[in-house]
Scaffold this active site. Structure first.
Site, PDB file in Angstrom:
ATOM      1  N   HIS A  59       0.272  -7.059   5.487  1.00 39.63           N
ATOM      2  CA  HIS A  59      -0.535  -7.460   3.989  1.00 39.63           C
ATOM      3  C   HIS A  59       0.559  -8.781   3.793  1.00 39.63           C
ATOM      4  CE1 HIS A  59      -2.056  -3.384   2.698  1.00 39.63           C
ATOM      5  NE2 HIS A  59      -2.507  -3.673   3.754  1.00 39.63           N
ATOM      6  N   GLU A  61       2.226  -9.584   1.195  1.00 37.36           N
ATOM      7  CA  GLU A  61       3.502  -9.607   0.510  1.00 37.36           C
ATOM      8  C   GLU A  61       4.569  -9.359   1.502  1.00 37.36           C
ATOM      9  OE1 GLU A  61       0.443  -7.976  -0.363  1.00 37.36           O
ATOM     10  OE2 GLU A  61       0.472  -6.745  -2.021  1.00 37.36           O
ATOM     11  N   CYS A  89      -0.172  -2.860  -3.186  1.00 39.29           N
ATOM     12  CA  CYS A  89      -0.465  -1.513  -2.774  1.00 39.29           C
ATOM     13  C   CYS A  89       0.790  -0.577  -2.856  1.00 39.29           C
ATOM     14  CB  CYS A  89      -1.227  -1.510  -1.505  1.00 39.29           C
ATOM     15  SG  CYS A  89      -0.288  -1.913  -0.065  1.00 39.29           S
ATOM     16  N   CYS A  92       3.194  -1.931  -0.326  1.00 36.39           N
ATOM     17  CA  CYS A  92       3.956  -3.491  -0.737  1.00 36.39           C
ATOM     18  C   CYS A  92       4.670  -3.136  -1.890  1.00 36.39           C
ATOM     19  CB  CYS A  92       2.860  -4.466  -1.017  1.00 36.39           C
ATOM     20  SG  CYS A  92       1.851  -4.912   0.526  1.00 36.39           S
TER      21      CYS A  92
HETATM   22 ZN    ZN Z   1      -0.023  -3.919   0.575  1.00 39.07          ZN
END
Ligand code: ZN
Length: 155
Positions: A59, A61, A89, A92
């Site tokens: 992801h 991040e 999420c 993250c």
């Molecule tokens: Zn994430």
């Protein structure tokens, strides 16, 4: 609704939106992130590259936090800010806590999976030892429009 945004945050979000668009063009969900240091300088950036790399943890991040840690020579990103186009999420948000960044700035809310105020609020959970200042909704219209266009094109 747009609130006044600190200049370094706005500049960082502009860059994160560019990275998000690049992710979308490469076939990944368009999310981009940058890490800025205490002076507002970008020290790491990333875009969602889950499809591009086949890595379920890639992801935006996580990619940006890894690069910032490598650039600064420490996992501890205290006094840094993570700026991301979409609400993090659960994974993250966990990475945000582990990195000890002091601030989180994000664009669009994620009503289905957000872990920084929508579904969960891990980064401000009083049961956890580290808490993060959160600024949400920065450039939200642009961040949401990128996501909407991406998913509309896939229907
Ligand atoms: Zn994430």
């Amino acid at each position: 609704m747009s609130l006044p945004v600190a200049a370094p945050d706005a500049a960082a979000m502009d860059r994160a939106l560019v990275l998000a668009a690049q992710a979308g063009a490469a076939g990944d969900v368009p999310v981009g992130a940058v890490v800025t240091d205490a002076a507002g300088r970008i020290v790491g950036e990333g875009r969602n590259e889950r499809e591009a790399t086949g890595d379920p943890t890639a992801h935006a991040e996580v990619v940006a936090l890894r690069r910032a840690a490598a650039a600064l020579g420490s996992w501890n990103l205290d006094r840094c800010t993570l700026v991301v186009t979409l609400e993090p999420c659960v994974m993250c948000a966990g990475a945000v806590l582990q990195s000890r960044v002091s601030r989180l700035v994000y664009g669009a809310w994620d009503d289905k999976a957000g872990a920084a105020g929508s579904v969960h609020d891990l980064v401000r959970d009083r049961r956890l030892p580290h808490r993060v200042e959160v600024v949400a909704g920065v450039r939200e219209p642009e961040a949401s429009a990128l996501l909407r266009a991406f998913f509309d094109a896939r229907r």
